[in-house]
Design an enzyme around this catalytic site. Sequence first.
Site, short mmCIF file in Angstrom:
data_model
loop_
_atom_site.label_atom_id
_atom_site.label_comp_id
_atom_site.label_asym_id
_atom_site.label_seq_id
_atom_site.Cartn_x
_atom_site.Cartn_y
_atom_site.Cartn_z
N SER A 10 0.85 -1.21 0.00
CA SER A 10 0.00 0.00 0.00
C SER A 10 0.88 1.25 0.00
O SER A 10 0.51 2.27 0.58
CB SER A 10 -0.94 0.00 1.21
OG SER A 10 -0.17 0.02 2.41
N GLY A 11 2.04 1.16 -0.63
CA GLY A 11 2.88 2.34 -0.82
C GLY A 11 2.41 3.11 -2.04
O GLY A 11 1.38 2.79 -2.65
N LEU A 42 7.20 8.06 4.50
CA LEU A 42 8.38 8.61 5.16
C LEU A 42 9.17 9.59 4.29
O LEU A 42 10.00 10.34 4.79
CB LEU A 42 9.34 7.48 5.56
CG LEU A 42 8.80 6.42 6.51
CD1 LEU A 42 9.85 5.36 6.75
CD2 LEU A 42 8.37 7.06 7.83
N ALA A 43 8.94 9.56 2.98
CA ALA A 43 9.74 10.40 2.08
C ALA A 43 9.66 11.85 2.54
O ALA A 43 8.58 12.36 2.83
CB ALA A 43 9.26 10.24 0.65
N GLN A 44 10.82 12.48 2.59
CA GLN A 44 10.85 13.84 3.15
C GLN A 44 11.02 14.90 2.08
O GLN A 44 10.22 15.79 1.92
CB GLN A 44 12.04 13.97 4.11
CG GLN A 44 11.93 13.16 5.36
CD GLN A 44 13.13 13.40 6.28
OE1 GLN A 44 14.15 13.93 5.85
NE2 GLN A 44 13.01 13.04 7.52
N GLY A 45 12.14 14.75 1.34
CA GLY A 45 12.67 15.84 0.54
C GLY A 45 11.76 16.30 -0.57
O GLY A 45 11.46 17.50 -0.69
N GLY A 46 11.30 15.41 -1.42
CA GLY A 46 10.45 15.86 -2.49
C GLY A 46 10.45 14.96 -3.70
O GLY A 46 10.93 13.83 -3.66
N ASP A 203 10.03 -8.98 0.66
CA ASP A 203 9.21 -10.19 0.50
C ASP A 203 8.91 -10.50 -0.97
O ASP A 203 8.90 -11.66 -1.37
CB ASP A 203 7.88 -10.06 1.27
CG ASP A 203 8.09 -9.87 2.77
OD1 ASP A 203 9.26 -9.83 3.20
OD2 ASP A 203 7.09 -9.75 3.49
N ARG A 265 24.75 10.96 -3.88
CA ARG A 265 24.73 10.35 -2.55
C ARG A 265 25.86 9.35 -2.30
O ARG A 265 26.44 9.32 -1.22
CB ARG A 265 23.41 9.61 -2.34
CG ARG A 265 22.30 10.58 -2.14
CD ARG A 265 21.02 9.88 -1.84
NE ARG A 265 20.00 10.93 -1.76
CZ ARG A 265 18.72 10.72 -1.65
NH1 ARG A 265 18.27 9.49 -1.62
NH2 ARG A 265 17.88 11.71 -1.57
#
Length: 331
Positions: A10-11, A42-46, A203, A265
């Site tokens: 359910s992402g 949880l994604a923060q940045g954009g 999984d 990164r």
Amino acid sequence: MKTDVLIVGSGCSALYMALHLSEDLNILMVTKKEAELSDSFLAQGGICMLRNEDDYDSYFEDTMKAGHYENDAYSVELMIKSSPDVIQDLISYGVDFERNEDGSLAFTREGAHSQKRILYHEDITGKEITRHLLEKVRQKKNVTLLENTPLVDLIVRGNVALGGVIKRNNQEEKVYAKKVVLATGGIGGLYKHSTNYPHLTGDGIELSKKYQIELKNLDYVQIHPTTLYTTDHERSFLISESVRGEGAILLDKNGNRFVNELLPRDVVAEAIFKQMEKDQTDYVYEDLRPIGKEEIASHFPHIVEHCKEKGYDVFKEPIPVVPAQHYFMGG
Ligand SMILES: Cc1cc2nc3c(=O)[nH]c(=O)nc-3n(C[C@H](O)[C@H](O)[C@H](O)COP(=O)(O)OP(=O)(O)OC[C@H]3O[C@@H](n4cnc5c(N)ncnc54)[C@H](O)[C@@H]3O)c2cc1C
């Protein structure tokens, strides 16, 4: 049970898919924990977007370069070219991206991008996007969403998936489906230090291996350079890349800069590992103060809050940061 399409997860990928299939199809979505417990929240940045055609070449080149030119060029093209439509979709679902005073979309910058291309909502962009996708899916009459219901096996005959085995209230049940979609996210739960939810344990990958479903690039695991250092055993808290995009700097134990913070990164993470080894430390420091007080407070309120809870005042001092497992890009 029988359904037309069984979607596992359910992402944002599972939800976006459910919203884009024909309403004539019966869709059963199963998800391992509560629906909100996905990395998408949880994604923060954009999220990146092609601002205009003139930026295409540069956007393409930045993406290929960050992927060491091993990227599937077709996928990169597809991602970039479809981004304006995807963003339009999201806005139509009610997603509220940051705007300039004149009402136009506001863009920020992240590592590896030579231009400002990132749309955001404070520092909780993933939550803002995914909660709207989830709300839309919950309104769909043709979609049933079962929470706390993991997929534990596939039903396979020959090389065709006929459905899956789910576990509900400790009972296994078979679900027959014309199509099965595995959208089970990453593998962070397998690592000691990860920014992911611990129940994300690859999984879908495991089941694919079991049934000889072709997998690709399983070694493409991204280590995020900057998570807040802690000795507590908990999900690593991300200090978003856009913090560096807006001007935060990285410092060694003596307060000296040791890397260009806007490099991709993997390059920044490697530089941090090397510095930690050289200094014999478990972390380096990230100093947010060059961003400016007002910008920190308005753009990164949740990071400020979390650091405060852990005893750090980002307005007054650099914070300790360490790399951690972050994205899984194979599958
Ligand atoms: C802290 C953090 C910050 C991030 N920031 C950004 C960002 O700024 N920009 C960006 O583009 N990306 C960011 N990402 C990455 C982004 O969040 C992910 O790439 C994206 O959310 C993946 O979406 P997904 O739908 O594939 O997987 P997820 O959102 O992880 O969803 C996986 C789903 O599968 C379910 N599931 C797993 N196994 C089973 C099973 N056996 N049975 C049933 N259900 C199962 C899970 O419960 C979950 O619902 C960030 C990630 C993290 C962790």
